[in-house]
Every structure is written in structure tokens, then in C-alpha cells.
Design an enzyme around this catalytic site. Structure first.
Site, PDB file in Angstrom:
ATOM      1  N   PHE A  15       6.954 -13.234  -3.810  1.00 43.74           N
ATOM      2  CA  PHE A  15       6.277 -14.517  -3.619  1.00 43.74           C
ATOM      3  C   PHE A  15       7.020 -15.588  -4.397  1.00 43.74           C
ATOM      4  CE2 PHE A  15       2.885 -11.412  -2.974  1.00 43.74           C
ATOM      5  CZ  PHE A  15       2.307 -11.878  -1.807  1.00 43.74           C
ATOM      6  N   ASP A  62     -12.300 -10.787  -7.637  1.00 45.71           N
ATOM      7  CA  ASP A  62     -11.801 -10.807  -9.015  1.00 45.71           C
ATOM      8  C   ASP A  62     -11.309 -12.199  -9.393  1.00 45.71           C
ATOM      9  OD1 ASP A  62     -11.365  -9.739 -11.536  1.00 45.71           O
ATOM     10  OD2 ASP A  62      -9.365  -8.997 -11.050  1.00 45.71           O
TER      11      ASP A  62
END
Length: 183
Positions: A15, A62
Site C-alpha cells: 500500500f 477494530d
């Protein structure tokens, strides 16, 4: 995603390089909290991100300051990361959902949940960004439920009746079983 490949039998996803996370950001000035203009910018971006996740029926599960990163050095744009716990719907066998400080009442009580748990985490994060301290800094789920009750009141009777963990949290008279730390 920029690229992907296998390395030593591990699937690696590449990424873009992002900046520091929100936890490190508020930690830098000794947990004093964030200025209101930046807080507003970040909150708006997070609401858009959570709205998009809700549209595509993904629950992050989360959301916490460590999973929100600045995208640039000017620190005015953020991205939500770490979808390792994400799901598309409530899974009754999935026991670990949400980091403790950002865990919603329905998750604590063992009730079915949806995208609203991410909004709960979002609210807890905003409070922490303002104050520099977690809103519910509990060491265990008993203490977390006690903090919920102290700050926002007893869960509705319907929640307690449906609660999978009722015997863990409440005695036969439906009184809260106090945390060992609180006694």
C-alpha cells in the site's frame, strides 16, 4: 493497493506509505488533545469513511486511533487501515471484536452487532482526541461495563435479557458483578 506478491509462502500486499497514526499524534504533545479545527476535519473524513463502509456492509470491528493514519506530512487527511478483523455481518463464534477501550456495549454483552459498533468506536475516539485520554480505560470487560454504567447508565433491560454473558456480568438478582479491581 499498489502491488501484491508472495514472499516465503506469505501473501504480501503493498500500500501507499502513510504518516503517523492518531494515537502517536495525540501522544506527542503529552496527551493534551487535538485542536478543534483539525478534529473537525478528521471527524468529517472518518464519518465519510464509516458511511462508505456501511454502504458496502463492512464492519471494521477494530476502529481505534492506532488504525487511523495521516496520509501526508501536513497532517490534514486521514485513512482508516487494518481491516484484519473486519466482517460483513455479526459472527456469533467470533470472540475478539474491537479493542477494549473502544468496544461497544453490545459486543461486551455478547449481543449481535452491526456497523453501529464502529460508530461507538468513532465516538470514543473523538472523545480521546479532545481530551488526550481514553473515555473508557478499562483493564477488563467487567470494569468496562462498570464504566459504561457510571458514565451512561445501566443497559436497557431488553439488552440484559438477551445478553449471552448475563451470568458473567450479573448475579441472580440482576445486580452487576463488580470487577475485582473495583471491590
Amino acid at each position: 493497493m499498489l502491488d501484491s506478491f508472495y514472499f516465503r509462502r506469505h501473501f504480501v500486499i503493498v500500500f501507499e506509505l502513510l504518516g503517523i497514526n492518531l494515537f502517536k499524534y495525540i501522544k506527542q504533545p503529552r496527551f493534551r488533545g487535538m485542536n478543534k479545527d483539525l478534529l473537525r476535519q478528521i471527524a468529517i473524513q472518518l464519518v465519510y469513511g464509516l458511511h462508505h463502509l456501511a454502504k458496502i456492509k463492512i464492519i471494521h470491528c477494530d476502529l481505534k486511533p492506532e488504525n487511523i493514519l495521516f496520509t501526508n506530512e501536513s497532517q490534514n487527511a486521514v485513512k482508516i487501515i487494518d481491516f484484519g478483523s473486519a466482517c460483513t455481518e455479526f459472527k456469533s463464534g467470533f470472540v475478539y471484536v474491537q479493542s477494549r477501550y473502544y468496544r461497544s456495549p453490545e459486543v461486551v454483552l455478547g449481543l449481535p452487532y452491526n456497523q453501529a459498533v464502529d460508530m461507538w468506536s468513532f465516538g470514543c475516539i473523538l472523545a480521546e482526541l479532545v481530551t488526550g485520554r481514553p473515555l473508557f480505560p478499562a483493564l477488563d470487560e467487567h470494569e468496562l461495563l462498570e464504566l459504561f454504567i457510571v458514565r451512561i447508565g445501566m443497559p436497557p433491560e431488553a439488552m440484559i435479557n438477551k445478553c449471552n454473558k448475563r451470568k458473567f456480568f450479573f448475579d441472580g438478582n440482576r445486580r452487576l458483578i463488580r470487577s475485582k479491581r473495583s471491590r
